[in-house]
Design a protein around this motif. Structure first.
Motif, PDB file in Angstrom:
ATOM      1  N   LYS A  35      22.545   9.619 -21.244  1.00 57.86           N
ATOM      2  CA  LYS A  35      23.330   8.366 -21.339  1.00 57.86           C
ATOM      3  C   LYS A  35      24.500   8.447 -22.248  1.00 57.86           C
ATOM      4  O   LYS A  35      25.449   8.044 -22.064  1.00 57.86           O
ATOM      5  CB  LYS A  35      22.661   7.271 -21.073  1.00 57.86           C
ATOM      6  N   PHE A  93      31.009  21.194 -17.183  1.00 58.05           N
ATOM      7  CA  PHE A  93      31.813  19.913 -17.910  1.00 58.05           C
ATOM      8  C   PHE A  93      33.180  20.455 -17.917  1.00 58.05           C
ATOM      9  O   PHE A  93      33.978  19.569 -17.622  1.00 58.05           O
ATOM     10  CB  PHE A  93      31.312  20.047 -19.474  1.00 58.05           C
ATOM     11  N   GLN A 111      25.591  11.724 -16.093  1.00 53.82           N
ATOM     12  CA  GLN A 111      27.033  12.028 -16.494  1.00 53.82           C
ATOM     13  C   GLN A 111      27.880  12.264 -15.654  1.00 53.82           C
ATOM     14  O   GLN A 111      29.160  12.078 -15.515  1.00 53.82           O
ATOM     15  CB  GLN A 111      26.755  13.197 -17.677  1.00 53.82           C
ATOM     16  N   ALA A 139      26.575  19.196 -16.543  1.00 54.81           N
ATOM     17  CA  ALA A 139      26.503  17.662 -16.767  1.00 54.81           C
ATOM     18  C   ALA A 139      25.143  17.264 -16.005  1.00 54.81           C
ATOM     19  O   ALA A 139      24.683  17.399 -15.002  1.00 54.81           O
ATOM     20  CB  ALA A 139      27.699  16.838 -16.188  1.00 54.81           C
ATOM     21  N   GLN A 179      16.829   6.615 -16.280  1.00 52.36           N
ATOM     22  CA  GLN A 179      15.637   6.769 -17.018  1.00 52.36           C
ATOM     23  C   GLN A 179      15.983   7.336 -18.572  1.00 52.36           C
ATOM     24  O   GLN A 179      17.111   7.997 -18.788  1.00 52.36           O
ATOM     25  CB  GLN A 179      14.691   7.629 -16.687  1.00 52.36           C
ATOM     26  N   LYS A 235      14.472  16.693 -30.968  1.00 47.75           N
ATOM     27  CA  LYS A 235      14.315  17.660 -30.431  1.00 47.75           C
ATOM     28  C   LYS A 235      12.807  18.220 -30.343  1.00 47.75           C
ATOM     29  O   LYS A 235      12.181  18.138 -31.237  1.00 47.75           O
ATOM     30  CB  LYS A 235      15.163  18.585 -30.776  1.00 47.75           C
ATOM     31  N   GLY A 269      16.307   9.880 -21.703  1.00 50.07           N
ATOM     32  CA  GLY A 269      16.189  11.244 -21.739  1.00 50.07           C
ATOM     33  C   GLY A 269      17.089  12.029 -20.510  1.00 50.07           C
ATOM     34  O   GLY A 269      17.008  13.094 -20.574  1.00 50.07           O
TER      35      GLY A 269
HETATM   36  P1  ADP Z   1      19.091   8.757 -23.027  1.00 45.30           P
HETATM   37  O1  ADP Z   1      20.188   7.873 -23.563  1.00 45.30           O
HETATM   38  O2  ADP Z   1      19.466   8.829 -21.466  1.00 45.30           O
HETATM   39  O3  ADP Z   1      17.712   8.663 -23.163  1.00 45.30           O
HETATM   40  P2  ADP Z   1      20.342  11.016 -24.378  1.00 45.30           P
HETATM   41  O4  ADP Z   1      21.770  10.618 -24.427  1.00 45.30           O
HETATM   42  O5  ADP Z   1      19.624  10.615 -25.833  1.00 45.30           O
HETATM   43  O6  ADP Z   1      19.381  10.218 -23.566  1.00 45.30           O
HETATM   44  O7  ADP Z   1      20.214  12.460 -24.348  1.00 45.30           O
HETATM   45  C1  ADP Z   1      18.703  13.247 -24.195  1.00 45.30           C
HETATM   46  C2  ADP Z   1      18.783  14.558 -25.047  1.00 45.30           C
HETATM   47  O8  ADP Z   1      19.454  15.502 -23.659  1.00 45.30           O
HETATM   48  C3  ADP Z   1      19.831  14.638 -26.229  1.00 45.30           C
HETATM   49  O9  ADP Z   1      19.053  15.759 -27.071  1.00 45.30           O
HETATM   50  C4  ADP Z   1      21.004  15.382 -25.722  1.00 45.30           C
HETATM   51  O10 ADP Z   1      21.633  15.975 -26.700  1.00 45.30           O
HETATM   52  C5  ADP Z   1      20.561  16.080 -24.528  1.00 45.30           C
HETATM   53  N1  ADP Z   1      21.568  16.224 -23.434  1.00 45.30           N
HETATM   54  C6  ADP Z   1      22.459  15.201 -22.975  1.00 45.30           C
HETATM   55  N2  ADP Z   1      23.229  15.707 -22.033  1.00 45.30           N
HETATM   56  C7  ADP Z   1      22.859  16.995 -21.782  1.00 45.30           C
HETATM   57  C8  ADP Z   1      23.474  18.080 -21.041  1.00 45.30           C
HETATM   58  N3  ADP Z   1      24.493  17.838 -20.042  1.00 45.30           N
HETATM   59  N4  ADP Z   1      23.041  19.272 -21.242  1.00 45.30           N
HETATM   60  C9  ADP Z   1      22.183  19.624 -22.110  1.00 45.30           C
HETATM   61  N5  ADP Z   1      21.514  18.561 -22.850  1.00 45.30           N
HETATM   62  C10 ADP Z   1      21.993  17.557 -22.868  1.00 45.30           C
END
Ligand code: ADP
Ligand code: MG
Length: 400
Positions: free
Chosen positions: A51, A3, A28, A24, A46, A310, A48
């Protein structure tokens, strides 16, 4: 990519490291620089894959030190739960910044309306809202969007599924024409393109591997007649004593209640969640499950999209979802980000053909196992069995 290689304010980098994010994710990595360059964006990835941070981080960076005197960013999401979750994530990422945010959603009591109205007048930087409630506030002139700079549509495919196309158009008609618009979606149905050409301006497009559950999910299926399903999941949950967090999906509200009853008899801490519950009950049930006070949660698809819990260790699909994309979303509740998870689907005779369609969509053949003989006899895997058996029976009957 780390990051700190992005050009983000130190306060944001510090919050990211507090959240325990190191690298990232692919979405991201691609989205953050484009958003920082003020491009409109269509992003498909997809469930998880991170996003939320992909849009929150660059937006926070842009408003970091310019505490404005009106609403800067509007994020529209399909459900109340998602609005609350995103608002919480914003609060986490903006911990070291003066930025503020609020979630606007329906279903609460009258006091919510008052709090929301106040926050809207008090120059909140970021609003996370469901379409219906937002329109109610717009109707009474509660919101001034003159200074708005960013519009985000999260889970856009889901919003269109829920019939929010016109509501979104209506909301957009209240926004300044000159703004940055970001559309995030897990899938790419044709309607998204229509929406995109109506409200985005020369968008960049990012698509990252669609329609496949995260690789770390171990997927399996059990061939199981309908009347053996409850005894079988009881057996499964008993066997997996070390699984502290188990999520069971089913397609109907009626079945949620029925499954919860079946499991409660066995003394597991079990709860059910569906649109039948009041908003406050839904939140209580969800937070008890998130805090691991409830071991087993039985849910309809209302929570399969977007909601992030989680460390769910086991997902059980009590039935095969009608929509193949829903399978990906349900299974996407486990193994989020870097963790590992198991997803198990129960397939009865009538659902085999539908399951085959899912396998085609995700381009994966999922291992099919029989249930233990002491519970019952598994039907044989035959995805066309419905039609064939019917014909065979007819033939047999004729011979008789
Ligand atoms: P999406 O919207 O794509 O379904 P989320 O934004 O809800 O996914 O993120 C999924 C999970 O991954 C969350 O628990 C988030 O905190 C975690 N997460 C997101 N980006 C990272 C990262 N770069 N490193 C570690 N964990 C991450
Ligand atoms: Mg999301």
């Amino acid at each position: 990519m780390r990051f700190d290689e992005f050009d983000l304010h130190d306060e944001i980098l510090e919050a990211i490291s507090y959240m325990g994010f190191e690298k990232a994710s692919p979405i991201q990595e691609k989205a953050i620089p484009l958003i920082l360059e003020n491009k409109d964006l269509l992003a498909f990835a997809q469930t998880g894959t991170g996003k939320t941070a992909a849009f929150i981080l660059p937006i926070l960076d842009k408003i970091a030190h310019s505490k404005g005197d009106s609403i800067n960013t509007l994020i529209i999401v399909p459900t109340r739960e998602l609005a609350i979750q995103i608002d919480q994530q914003i609060q986490g990422f903006s911990y070291f910044l003066p930025t503020n945010s609020i979630a606007i959603y329906g279903g609460g009591d009258g006091s919510d309306w008052v709090t929301q109205s106040k926050a809207l007048k008090n120059k909140t930087d970021i609003i996370v809202a469901t379409p219906g409630k937002l329109i109610s506030h717009l109707n009474v002139g509660n919101i001034k969007f003159e200074q708005l700079q960013h519009l985000v549509l999260d889970e856009a495919d889901r919003m269109l599924d829920m019939g929010f196309y016109d509501d979104i158009q209506r909301i957009v008609s209240y926004l300044p024409k000159k703004r940055q618009t970001l559309l995030f979606s897990a899938t790419m149905p044709p309607k998204i393109k229509k929406l995109s050409s109506a409200i985005l301006d020369k968008p960049e497009e990012i698509a990252i591997e669609l329609s496949k559950p995260a690789e770390k999910v171990l997927q399996a299926a059990y061939l199981c007649s309908e009347n053996h399903k409850t005894p079988f999941i009881n057996h499964l949950i008993n066997q997996k004593e070390d699984y502290k967090s188990i999520l069971i999906f089913t397609s109907t509200k009626a079945k949620v209640n029925q499954i919860v009853r079946g499991l409660k008899n066995k003394n597991y801490q079990t709860d059910g969640i569906s649109s039948d519950l009041e908003q406050s009950e839904r939140e209580n049930v969800l937070s008890a499950f998130k805090a691991k006070r409830t071991r087993v949660l039985v849910a309809t698809d209302v929570i399969s999209r977007g909601i992030d819990i989680k460390d769910i260790e086991l997902i059980i699909n009590y039935d095969v979802p009608g929509d193949a994309e829903d399978y990906v979303h349900r299974v996407g509740r486990t193994a989020r980000a870097e963790s590992e998870g198991v997803a198990v689907t129960l397939i009865n005779e009538n659902d085999m053909f539908r399951f085959k369609k899912i396998e085609e969509l995700i381009e994966t053949e999922i291992i099919k196992l029989p249930i233990p003989p002491e519970i019952g006899k598994s039907p044989e895997w035959n995805p066309k069995s419905q039609n064939f058996r019917f014909k065979n029976n007819q033939r047999k009957n004729r011979k008789k």
